[in-house]
Write a protein that holds these residues in place. Structure first.
Motif, PDB file in Angstrom:
ATOM      1  N   LYS A  68      -3.342   1.718 -42.226  1.00 13.63           N
ATOM      2  CA  LYS A  68      -4.233   0.637 -41.821  1.00 13.63           C
ATOM      3  C   LYS A  68      -3.619  -0.752 -42.153  1.00 13.63           C
ATOM      4  CE  LYS A  68      -8.176   3.222 -40.964  1.00 13.63           C
ATOM      5  NZ  LYS A  68      -9.652   3.608 -41.233  1.00 13.63           N
ATOM      6  N   GLU A  69      -3.357  -0.711 -43.734  1.00  4.79           N
ATOM      7  CA  GLU A  69      -2.810  -2.011 -44.131  1.00  4.79           C
ATOM      8  C   GLU A  69      -1.558  -2.546 -43.518  1.00  4.79           C
ATOM      9  OE1 GLU A  69      -1.906  -3.661 -48.689  1.00  4.79           O
ATOM     10  OE2 GLU A  69      -3.591  -2.111 -48.425  1.00  4.79           O
ATOM     11  N   THR A 112      -1.960  -4.098 -40.270  1.00  9.38           N
ATOM     12  CA  THR A 112      -2.470  -5.608 -40.078  1.00  9.38           C
ATOM     13  C   THR A 112      -1.541  -6.607 -40.563  1.00  9.38           C
ATOM     14  OG1 THR A 112      -3.496  -5.293 -42.253  1.00  9.38           O
ATOM     15  CG2 THR A 112      -4.653  -4.619 -40.616  1.00  9.38           C
TER      16      THR A 112
END
Length: 104
Positions: A100-101, A104
């Motif tokens: 997820k990081e 982004t």
């Protein structure tokens, strides 16, 4: 029976995609109750290709190339550096949170 190398080269052209016309001809022959072997001999293409076209048509309803097919790209050097930095900063993170990081 003697093997003819030119015939093998003609039949085993791995690097070329078949035209939409040939795909349609394969499906047309299939709908006319021709066997895979008969279609293969008639159109001079491998039976495995004929079988793949028919299977794809039965499952997807189309013989067009789908998006997302093909080889996936490797991670870039920048992405590798970001991943390494993220893991070094917080080694206890789960793979889901790291993914997820990075997105982004």
């Amino acid at each position: 029976m003697q093997n003819d190398p030119t015939n093998i080269c003609e039949r085993m052209s791995c690097s070329q995609e078949l035209s939409e016309l040939k795909h349609g001809t394969v499906i047309g022959c299939h709908l006319c109750n021709k066997s895979i072997c008969e279609i293969s001999l008639l159109l001079n293409i491998p039976w495995s290709t004929v079988s793949g076209i028919i299977t794809k048509w039965k499952h997807l309803g189309t013989t067009a190339t789908q998006s997302g097919s093909g080889r996936q790209r490797k991670m870039t050097e920048r992405g590798q550096r970001m991943l390494k930095r993220t893991v070094c900063r917080s080694p206890q993170l789960s793979s889901e949170s790291i993914a997820k990081e990075l997105q982004t």
